[in-house]
Write a protein that holds these residues in place. Sequence first.
Motif, PDB file in Angstrom:
ATOM      1  N   ALA A 285     -26.664 -12.595  62.089  1.00 55.59           N
ATOM      2  CA  ALA A 285     -25.236 -12.381  61.849  1.00 55.59           C
ATOM      3  C   ALA A 285     -24.917 -12.240  60.364  1.00 55.59           C
ATOM      4  CB  ALA A 285     -24.427 -13.530  62.452  1.00 55.59           C
ATOM      5  N   VAL A 286     -25.734 -12.808  59.478  1.00 53.49           N
ATOM      6  CA  VAL A 286     -25.474 -12.651  58.042  1.00 53.49           C
ATOM      7  C   VAL A 286     -25.732 -11.219  57.585  1.00 53.49           C
ATOM      8  CG1 VAL A 286     -25.927 -15.069  57.480  1.00 53.49           C
ATOM      9  CG2 VAL A 286     -27.801 -13.399  57.352  1.00 53.49           C
ATOM     10  N   ASP A 287     -26.347 -10.413  58.438  1.00 54.75           N
ATOM     11  CA  ASP A 287     -26.634  -9.019  58.089  1.00 54.75           C
ATOM     12  C   ASP A 287     -25.467  -8.075  58.387  1.00 54.75           C
ATOM     13  OD1 ASP A 287     -29.260  -9.790  57.377  1.00 54.75           O
ATOM     14  OD2 ASP A 287     -29.936  -9.583  59.450  1.00 54.75           O
ATOM     15  N   ILE A 288     -24.462  -8.562  59.110  1.00 54.97           N
ATOM     16  CA  ILE A 288     -23.338  -7.693  59.481  1.00 54.97           C
ATOM     17  C   ILE A 288     -22.556  -7.248  58.251  1.00 54.97           C
ATOM     18  CG2 ILE A 288     -21.152  -7.580  60.737  1.00 54.97           C
ATOM     19  CD1 ILE A 288     -22.357  -9.582  62.740  1.00 54.97           C
ATOM     20  N   ALA A 289     -22.183  -8.196  57.398  1.00 53.76           N
ATOM     21  CA  ALA A 289     -21.353  -7.873  56.228  1.00 53.76           C
ATOM     22  C   ALA A 289     -22.003  -6.829  55.321  1.00 53.76           C
ATOM     23  CB  ALA A 289     -21.022  -9.154  55.455  1.00 53.76           C
ATOM     24  N   PRO A 290     -23.257  -7.023  54.882  1.00 52.43           N
ATOM     25  CA  PRO A 290     -23.859  -5.993  54.021  1.00 52.43           C
ATOM     26  C   PRO A 290     -24.039  -4.649  54.714  1.00 52.43           C
ATOM     27  CG  PRO A 290     -25.470  -7.700  54.562  1.00 52.43           C
ATOM     28  CD  PRO A 290     -24.138  -8.202  55.011  1.00 52.43           C
ATOM     29  N   THR A 291     -24.253  -4.660  56.025  1.00 57.51           N
ATOM     30  CA  THR A 291     -24.406  -3.403  56.762  1.00 57.51           C
ATOM     31  C   THR A 291     -23.106  -2.603  56.751  1.00 57.51           C
ATOM     32  OG1 THR A 291     -26.083  -4.371  58.204  1.00 57.51           O
ATOM     33  CG2 THR A 291     -24.987  -2.383  58.997  1.00 57.51           C
ATOM     34  N   LEU A 292     -21.999  -3.259  57.045  1.00 56.24           N
ATOM     35  CA  LEU A 292     -20.718  -2.555  57.072  1.00 56.24           C
ATOM     36  C   LEU A 292     -20.360  -2.004  55.695  1.00 56.24           C
ATOM     37  CD1 LEU A 292     -18.604  -4.819  59.458  1.00 56.24           C
ATOM     38  CD2 LEU A 292     -19.860  -2.724  59.977  1.00 56.24           C
ATOM     39  N   SER A 300     -22.591  -4.476  47.986  1.00 55.85           N
ATOM     40  CA  SER A 300     -22.493  -5.862  48.444  1.00 55.85           C
ATOM     41  C   SER A 300     -22.573  -6.821  47.262  1.00 55.85           C
ATOM     42  CB  SER A 300     -23.611  -6.186  49.433  1.00 55.85           C
ATOM     43  OG  SER A 300     -23.445  -5.503  50.647  1.00 55.85           O
ATOM     44  N   PRO A 301     -21.769  -7.882  47.274  1.00 49.92           N
ATOM     45  CA  PRO A 301     -21.837  -8.868  46.193  1.00 49.92           C
ATOM     46  C   PRO A 301     -23.077  -9.744  46.334  1.00 49.92           C
ATOM     47  CG  PRO A 301     -20.303  -9.597  47.872  1.00 49.92           C
ATOM     48  CD  PRO A 301     -20.746  -8.216  48.273  1.00 49.92           C
ATOM     49  N   ALA A 302     -23.430 -10.420  45.250  1.00 52.56           N
ATOM     50  CA  ALA A 302     -24.588 -11.312  45.268  1.00 52.56           C
ATOM     51  C   ALA A 302     -24.402 -12.448  46.252  1.00 52.56           C
ATOM     52  CB  ALA A 302     -24.836 -11.862  43.859  1.00 52.56           C
ATOM     53  N   GLN A 303     -23.156 -12.761  46.586  1.00 54.88           N
ATOM     54  CA  GLN A 303     -22.862 -13.877  47.485  1.00 54.88           C
ATOM     55  C   GLN A 303     -23.401 -13.654  48.893  1.00 54.88           C
ATOM     56  OE1 GLN A 303     -18.682 -15.289  48.846  1.00 54.88           O
ATOM     57  NE2 GLN A 303     -18.991 -16.243  46.858  1.00 54.88           N
ATOM     58  N   PHE A 304     -23.587 -12.401  49.300  1.00 56.38           N
ATOM     59  CA  PHE A 304     -24.103 -12.123  50.638  1.00 56.38           C
ATOM     60  C   PHE A 304     -25.591 -12.488  50.704  1.00 56.38           C
ATOM     61  CE2 PHE A 304     -20.957  -8.529  51.996  1.00 56.38           C
ATOM     62  CZ  PHE A 304     -19.911  -9.435  51.886  1.00 56.38           C
ATOM     63  N   GLN A 305     -25.963 -13.227  51.737  1.00 58.34           N
ATOM     64  CA  GLN A 305     -27.365 -13.630  51.912  1.00 58.34           C
ATOM     65  C   GLN A 305     -28.097 -12.755  52.930  1.00 58.34           C
ATOM     66  OE1 GLN A 305     -26.118 -17.822  52.681  1.00 58.34           O
ATOM     67  NE2 GLN A 305     -27.714 -18.367  51.209  1.00 58.34           N
ATOM     68  N   GLY A 306     -27.382 -11.839  53.558  1.00 58.04           N
ATOM     69  CA  GLY A 306     -28.009 -10.968  54.546  1.00 58.04           C
ATOM     70  C   GLY A 306     -28.446  -9.650  53.954  1.00 58.04           C
ATOM     71  N   LYS A 475     -22.805 -22.607  45.980  1.00 61.09           N
ATOM     72  CA  LYS A 475     -23.079 -21.811  44.777  1.00 61.09           C
ATOM     73  C   LYS A 475     -24.456 -21.168  44.802  1.00 61.09           C
ATOM     74  CE  LYS A 475     -19.131 -23.002  43.049  1.00 61.09           C
ATOM     75  NZ  LYS A 475     -18.018 -22.010  43.013  1.00 61.09           N
ATOM     76  N   ASN A 476     -25.200 -21.420  45.864  1.00 66.56           N
ATOM     77  CA  ASN A 476     -26.557 -20.874  45.973  1.00 66.56           C
ATOM     78  C   ASN A 476     -26.517 -19.588  46.803  1.00 66.56           C
ATOM     79  OD1 ASN A 476     -29.260 -20.305  46.456  1.00 66.56           O
ATOM     80  ND2 ASN A 476     -29.831 -22.429  46.868  1.00 66.56           N
ATOM     81  N   ASN A 477     -26.927 -18.480  46.213  1.00 63.21           N
ATOM     82  CA  ASN A 477     -26.926 -17.190  46.904  1.00 63.21           C
ATOM     83  C   ASN A 477     -28.304 -16.751  47.373  1.00 63.21           C
ATOM     84  OD1 ASN A 477     -24.152 -16.990  46.334  1.00 63.21           O
ATOM     85  ND2 ASN A 477     -24.544 -15.984  44.375  1.00 63.21           N
ATOM     86  N   ALA A 478     -29.287 -17.633  47.285  1.00 64.09           N
ATOM     87  CA  ALA A 478     -30.647 -17.280  47.702  1.00 64.09           C
ATOM     88  C   ALA A 478     -30.657 -16.857  49.167  1.00 64.09           C
ATOM     89  CB  ALA A 478     -31.607 -18.440  47.469  1.00 64.09           C
ATOM     90  N   LYS A 479     -31.414 -15.832  49.472  1.00 64.71           N
ATOM     91  CA  LYS A 479     -31.451 -15.313  50.830  1.00 64.71           C
ATOM     92  C   LYS A 479     -32.469 -16.034  51.715  1.00 64.71           C
ATOM     93  CE  LYS A 479     -30.197 -10.665  49.209  1.00 64.71           C
ATOM     94  NZ  LYS A 479     -28.948 -10.438  49.941  1.00 64.71           N
ATOM     95  N   GLY A 480     -33.458 -16.647  51.099  1.00 59.74           N
ATOM     96  CA  GLY A 480     -34.519 -17.275  51.889  1.00 59.74           C
ATOM     97  C   GLY A 480     -35.476 -16.235  52.429  1.00 59.74           C
ATOM     98  N   ALA A 481     -36.434 -16.650  53.227  1.00 56.28           N
ATOM     99  CA  ALA A 481     -37.458 -15.739  53.747  1.00 56.28           C
ATOM    100  C   ALA A 481     -36.824 -14.636  54.586  1.00 56.28           C
ATOM    101  CB  ALA A 481     -38.476 -16.521  54.581  1.00 56.28           C
ATOM    102  N   PHE A 482     -37.391 -13.443  54.495  1.00 54.36           N
ATOM    103  CA  PHE A 482     -36.912 -12.282  55.254  1.00 54.36           C
ATOM    104  C   PHE A 482     -37.970 -11.830  56.245  1.00 54.36           C
ATOM    105  CE2 PHE A 482     -36.345  -7.556  55.563  1.00 54.36           C
ATOM    106  CZ  PHE A 482     -35.156  -7.584  56.234  1.00 54.36           C
TER     107      PHE A 482
END
Length: 482
Positions: A285-292, A300-306, A475-482
């Motif tokens: 679901a975190v991938d929806i925002a950057p996709t749109l 997309s801003p750095a705040q998005f983790q997807g 305040k952490n924008n890290a995406k983690g493992a993909f």
Amino acid sequence: MKHFFIPILLYLSFYSTVYAQNEKLNIMVFIADDVSWDDLGCYGNTQVKTPNIDKLAKEGLKFDNFYLTASSCSPSRNSIITGRYPHNTGAAELHTSPPMDMVSFPELLRNNKYYSVLAGKFHMGPYAKRGFDVMHEQRIENGDGGEESWVNSLKKRPKNKPFFMWFASYDAHREWGPNKFSGTHQPSQLKPPFYLSDGDETKADLAKYYDEIKRFDFYIGEVVQELKAQKELDNTLIIIMSDNGRPFPHSKTRVNDRGMKTPFVMHWPNGIKNKNVSSKSLISAVDIAPTLLTLVGIESPAQFQGYSFAKLLIDPELDFRNHLFAEHNWHDYEALERMVRNNNYMYILNSRPMQPQNGPADAVGSPSFKELEILKDQGKLSAIQADVFMVPRPYEELYDYSMDPLQLLNVASLPEYAETLKSMRKILNQWMKETSDNIPENLTKDWYLKEAGLIKTEFHNIRGEMPGESLNATKNNAKGAF
């Protein structure tokens, strides 16, 4: 080498066209409340009546492995519109709100000259209101199911601007009916899922639930007709999804497929050329925002983790994610679980193994739960039915999708899975560390008595420490493992 470049060229050609038209692309998200992925006809449910959604799926693209980040209403919705994991929104628990500096994708669309409307259930924080020109969030104007402002919102929009519309129903959240869709599904004709009772009360409960899904489907059909009348259907990207699993035992608030997997249908005649196809790719679901934002040419801003999965609209067979992550935090009862899934396995960490997983309070107070309790008292529960009462629970769970797609057999203790268990545990721990997730000692405690519906405890309305709070996770924008 030639075969490698052809899909790349097609991809670039397609999106150069999309970017050229980005001011004209309309976006519409239909989000159901408490509906599981397999409770729509297009996902194989032969009992529920969802002809409008099924038609859109047949004319568009259906995703078979789309996962939410939380099986709990407000944490899930906040995660969707911010493109962030629940503990990174600062609102990991039910009925909490992210800080005002959080950014949502509707806000970015609105800032880029989109006319933005929310009609129906809101259930997010004050920050999210910046994303909408108009909000219809009162039940008196939205009707019992939350859908009655949808068509009017479309009719009243300014015709000189592209639009984004977040159409959120109350369906199929408890309590149910009566309404004009009551009786659409006959209890005697239904077969409940194997993890519920096959009793009459459960069948009646399930029939009312399906009636509410039918209402959601009906109003989607009404909106589609209005889009056709306005000659906007071809240029409108329609998304149909849910915020968490069905409000029954074994589903809502669980981190397995029954709670965390959502239906996800995309319909866009001008942009999705392959019709009646499915994507098996793992998507969060975190991938929806950057996709749109990708589809309309907004960075997309750095705040998005997807990550954007826009390429799947051209080639649904492409792989996307290697890993999915999800979490369950307090929702009526004390809880903290984390889940990671890859193509082959699901691993679950449960930091509160002494807590049973009855479900949320509304499910615990349901006729379906009461029939399970009767079977329990009679000693007639199957192993999977008994799961909601089991204490202690395993601290770790591991499921092998190749032999167990329903996550029924925990293989974490089997020697042949030792290396897999170690690997999945490492991936989850890495993600938690990188995204500033933690397991507070003083979590929010039970607000209601176990197995007693809405009877309050002494801890009612008292909050503990939120996961990620002490680590400044917002305040952490890290995406983690993909």
